[in-house]
Design an enzyme around this catalytic site. Sequence first.
Site, mmCIF file in Angstrom:
data_model
loop_
_atom_site.group_PDB
_atom_site.id
_atom_site.type_symbol
_atom_site.label_atom_id
_atom_site.label_comp_id
_atom_site.label_asym_id
_atom_site.label_seq_id
_atom_site.Cartn_x
_atom_site.Cartn_y
_atom_site.Cartn_z
ATOM 1 N N HIS A 85 0.796 -1.147 -0.079
ATOM 2 C CA HIS A 85 -0.042 0.059 -0.002
ATOM 3 C C HIS A 85 0.880 1.342 -0.089
ATOM 4 C CE1 HIS A 85 0.958 1.039 4.050
ATOM 5 N NE2 HIS A 85 1.082 -0.409 4.329
ATOM 6 N N GLU A 188 -1.725 -6.543 7.522
ATOM 7 C CA GLU A 188 -0.361 -6.376 8.021
ATOM 8 C C GLU A 188 -0.033 -7.130 9.567
ATOM 9 O OE1 GLU A 188 2.555 -6.115 8.250
ATOM 10 O OE2 GLU A 188 3.196 -4.016 7.787
#
Length: 334
Positions: A85, A188
Site C-alpha cells: 500500500h 499487516e
Amino acid sequence: MATATSHQSVVSFASLRSSPSSTISQCGFKIDSSLSFTSKKTNFCKIKAMASSVSYDNTLLSPSKTIPDNSQKKSNEAALILIRHGESLWNEKNLFTGCVDVPLTEKGVEEAIEAGKRISNIPVDVIFTSSLIRAQMTAMLAMIQHRRKKVPIILHDESEQAKTWSQVFSDETKNQSIPVIPAWQLNERMYGELQGLNKQETAERYGKEQVHEWRRSYDIPPPKGESLEMCAERAVAYFQDNIEPKLAAGKNVMIAAHGNSLRSIIMYLDKLTCQEVISLELSTGIPLLYIFKEGKFMKRGSPVGPTEAGVYAYTKRLAQYRQKLEDDSEVLCA
C-alpha cells in the site's frame, strides 16, 4: 539471496490451520495473551523445499480447494502483481500501525496512482486485498489507471444479505468489472501493544536492541502481537488455498497488501530462508511482477513505467496483450 530456482528450505506450513497461538476476532485473529517479550518458538521455521521452483503440495490445501489434475496439466501463463500500500497517515507520523485501520496520506494516494500507471499494460482479472482501508484504497486507485478501464468492485460475502445487496444484475456491467476480494489473512502483522506508539519513543523506552528484535526477528513477537513467522502462517496458507488456484487456471492476479504479509508471500515464492526474509524491504507503492507458468513462479522485478520494453519482452503473452491494448486504442481514436 536465494534465487527463484534454488531449493532451499524455508518455512513448513503443515500445521497452519491448527496453530494454537491465534483465533479469529475483529481484526481477523486474536493473539494469545500468554505471549511474552521472549521468543515463542515453533517447529515450522522451514518451508518445504519442492522439486520445481514453486509447485503444489496438495496436502497443504483444503480438500474442497484442491487444484484439479486437469488445471495442473494446462500450461496456462498468468501474471502476479504484488503491491505494498501507499504511505499511510501513521507511516507519516512514524507510528506502529499493524492492524489499525488508517487511510493513505496525499503522498500515499499519489504512490497508488503511480503504481497503477506502472502496471497499466499488464492484465488483471482479479484483485486480492487485505481487509484494511489503506490496501483497498491502493488497489482501487491503481486500477483506475489501467488501460482496460474496468471498474474494481469490492465483493461483500460477510453475510447472505451483504451478498444479495451488492449483486450486479447486468452481464455487460459484470464484464466491465474486476472483482476485489478482501481477506483479513493478508492484513499487516499485528503489532500488539506497540500499535499506535511512536517508533522512536518506543526505542527509547524499551531500548533499541529490544525494539529491533521485535521488528526484525523472524520468530519473536512484540508484547501480545505477532511475529513475522505467525504472520507468514496465515498469509501463505491463504495464498496457497485461494490465490494459487486462480493463477493455475490462467487468471491474472493483483495483491495489494502490506510489508509483512507480502514479505511472507515473497518468502514462499522465492524460497527465502528465515534469515534472508528478515532483511527484505518493500517500498510503499512499488509493484513487483511475477509470471506463473507450469507450476513455477518467475520473478520479473518491478515495472519502471507503462512503456518499459523489458516488462513485455519477458513473455509473448504479455507482448500480445499490450499490442491488443494499442490496437483497441487506435480504433477508439479513429
